[in-house]
Design an enzyme around this catalytic site. Structure first.
Site, PDB file in Angstrom:
ATOM      1  N   ASN A   1      -2.727   5.763  -8.709  1.00 39.71           N
ATOM      2  CA  ASN A   1      -1.446   5.559  -7.989  1.00 39.71           C
ATOM      3  C   ASN A   1      -0.265   4.929  -9.135  1.00 39.71           C
ATOM      4  OD1 ASN A   1       0.515   3.782  -6.642  1.00 39.71           O
ATOM      5  ND2 ASN A   1      -0.916   3.673  -4.789  1.00 39.71           N
TER       6      ASN A   1
ATOM      7  N   ARG B   1      15.018  -2.184 -13.893  1.00 44.67           N
ATOM      8  CA  ARG B   1      16.290  -2.065 -15.001  1.00 44.67           C
ATOM      9  C   ARG B   1      17.117  -0.904 -14.566  1.00 44.67           C
ATOM     10  NH1 ARG B   1      15.583  -4.701 -20.011  1.00 44.67           N
ATOM     11  NH2 ARG B   1      17.887  -3.669 -20.395  1.00 44.67           N
TER      12      ARG B   1
ATOM     13  N   HIS C   1       2.889   5.874  -2.822  1.00 50.06           N
ATOM     14  CA  HIS C   1       3.096   5.140  -1.424  1.00 50.06           C
ATOM     15  C   HIS C   1       4.470   4.867  -1.377  1.00 50.06           C
ATOM     16  CE1 HIS C   1       1.216   2.126   1.452  1.00 50.06           C
ATOM     17  NE2 HIS C   1       2.214   2.345   1.769  1.00 50.06           N
TER      18      HIS C   1
ATOM     19  N   ARG D   1       7.813   3.363   0.550  1.00 51.11           N
ATOM     20  CA  ARG D   1       8.051   2.435   1.675  1.00 51.11           C
ATOM     21  C   ARG D   1       9.380   2.753   1.934  1.00 51.11           C
ATOM     22  NH1 ARG D   1       3.650  -0.341  -0.946  1.00 51.11           N
ATOM     23  NH2 ARG D   1       2.149  -1.053   0.778  1.00 51.11           N
TER      24      ARG D   1
ATOM     25  N   GLU E   1       0.653   8.489   0.382  1.00 49.85           N
ATOM     26  CA  GLU E   1      -0.088   7.425   1.348  1.00 49.85           C
ATOM     27  C   GLU E   1       1.468   6.627   1.879  1.00 49.85           C
ATOM     28  OE1 GLU E   1      -2.971   5.321  -0.754  1.00 49.85           O
ATOM     29  OE2 GLU E   1      -1.479   3.561  -1.565  1.00 49.85           O
TER      30      GLU E   1
ATOM     31  N   THR F   1       1.927  -5.520   0.227  1.00 48.59           N
ATOM     32  CA  THR F   1       0.810  -4.482  -0.051  1.00 48.59           C
ATOM     33  C   THR F   1       0.031  -4.228   1.148  1.00 48.59           C
ATOM     34  OG1 THR F   1      -0.655  -3.882  -1.908  1.00 48.59           O
ATOM     35  CG2 THR F   1      -0.924  -6.290  -1.109  1.00 48.59           C
TER      36      THR F   1
ATOM     37  N   HIS G   1      -8.026  -0.097  -3.346  1.00 47.43           N
ATOM     38  CA  HIS G   1      -7.509  -1.651  -3.133  1.00 47.43           C
ATOM     39  C   HIS G   1      -8.337  -2.528  -4.029  1.00 47.43           C
ATOM     40  CE1 HIS G   1      -4.126  -3.608  -1.456  1.00 47.43           C
ATOM     41  NE2 HIS G   1      -4.907  -4.662  -1.791  1.00 47.43           N
ATOM     42  N   ASP G   2      -7.589  -2.904  -5.194  1.00 44.56           N
ATOM     43  CA  ASP G   2      -8.274  -3.754  -6.023  1.00 44.56           C
ATOM     44  C   ASP G   2      -9.606  -3.512  -6.733  1.00 44.56           C
ATOM     45  OD1 ASP G   2      -6.069  -5.527  -5.524  1.00 44.56           O
ATOM     46  OD2 ASP G   2      -7.382  -6.816  -4.131  1.00 44.56           O
TER      47      ASP G   2
ATOM     48  N   GLY H   1      -4.310   1.868  -8.774  1.00 40.21           N
ATOM     49  CA  GLY H   1      -2.900   1.742  -9.403  1.00 40.21           C
ATOM     50  C   GLY H   1      -2.712   0.286 -10.102  1.00 40.21           C
TER      51      GLY H   1
END
Length: 241
Positions: free
Chosen positions: A7, A18, A43, A45, A70, A101, A191-192, A214
């Site tokens: 990810n 920046r 992902h 958003r 996703e 998240t 996730h994690d 990610g």
């Protein structure tokens, strides 16, 4: 072997902080593939605070591995993007607007009719569909009833309790994964997950198709180097065979 999809949202976050194009998101994605990643996950958003919709369009023709998009499928903008780009896989996540998240899976029973409809739209376009679910056998069974191809187990709970009692932490995920296998669903997870907890997870669920990682991977890359980090994650999956 379980595939590793990298990810790249955090790379986009760094670039956006920046302005300009440093780091170059497309180059980083192609480098990830060159360094051994089996796929690239993004992902986007609605506020485009990390991955921009233009990034998704730029990436699709240049990637040589699997592309996974996703996001929140209740946003028409997201639906239109996926149908335009036609990734190999779309992962449907029940995010709220402005959510920092992802933090929960779908209630596949309550939202069965909606999910069945939106999954049908994506599958008709030739896109494999995965939906984000918690490690709950009822939700897995509900997912199967929607017509999805795969589920992605939301692994934050496993990661949070791994160092306290890893056997207890993995138990509901094994049961959910067994239910998915029994119902003929493909299985992803994310996730994690990180270098500490990944191998144990993959060893206990050896039929796992794919993990999407990610944040932890990019953090590790700051210390260890991008190429080396991808190979270290791949090794955790190889040792789980």
């Amino acid at each position: 072997m379980t595939k590793l999809s990298v990810n790249i949202n955090k790379i986009a976050t760094l670039r956006n902080s920046r302005g300009g194009n440093n780091p170059d998101l497309v180059k980083m994605a192609k480098d990830a593939e060159r360094f051994g990643a089996d796929g690239i996950t993004v992902h986007p958003r609605p506020d485009e605070r990390h991955i921009r919709y233009a990034d998704v369009r730029d990436l699709k023709p240049l990637l040589s591995t699997e592309f996974n998009i996703e996001g929140n499928c209740t946003e028409q903008k997201f639906i239109d993007l996926v149908l335009e780009v036609k990734p190999h896989q779309v992962t449907l996540v029940p995010d709220a607007l402005g959510q920092l998240t992802s933090d929960h899976g779908w209630d596949t029973i309550t939202h069965k009719n909606y999910l069945e409809n939106i999954i049908g739209i994506f599958k008709e376009a030739g896109i494999r569909v995965s939906i984000f679910v918690d490690p709950d056998e009822r939700m897995v069974a509900g997912a199967a009833a929607t017509g999805t191809d795969r589920i992605e187990l939301y692994t934050e709970g496993y990661a949070r309790h791994y160092h306290t009692n890893r056997n207890e932490a993995i138990a509901p995920y094994v049961l959910a994964a067994q239910k998915a296998k029994e119902l003929g669903l493909g299985l992803n997870a994310g996730h994690d997950l990180d270098l500490d907890n990944l191998q144990f997870f993959a060893t206990h669920i050896p039929w796992l198709d794919e993990v999407s990682i990610g944040h932890a991977l990019i953090c590790d890359a700051l210390y260890l180097g991008f190429e080396n980090t991808i190979q270290l994650y791949k090794r955790q999956l190889e040792r789980s065979i």
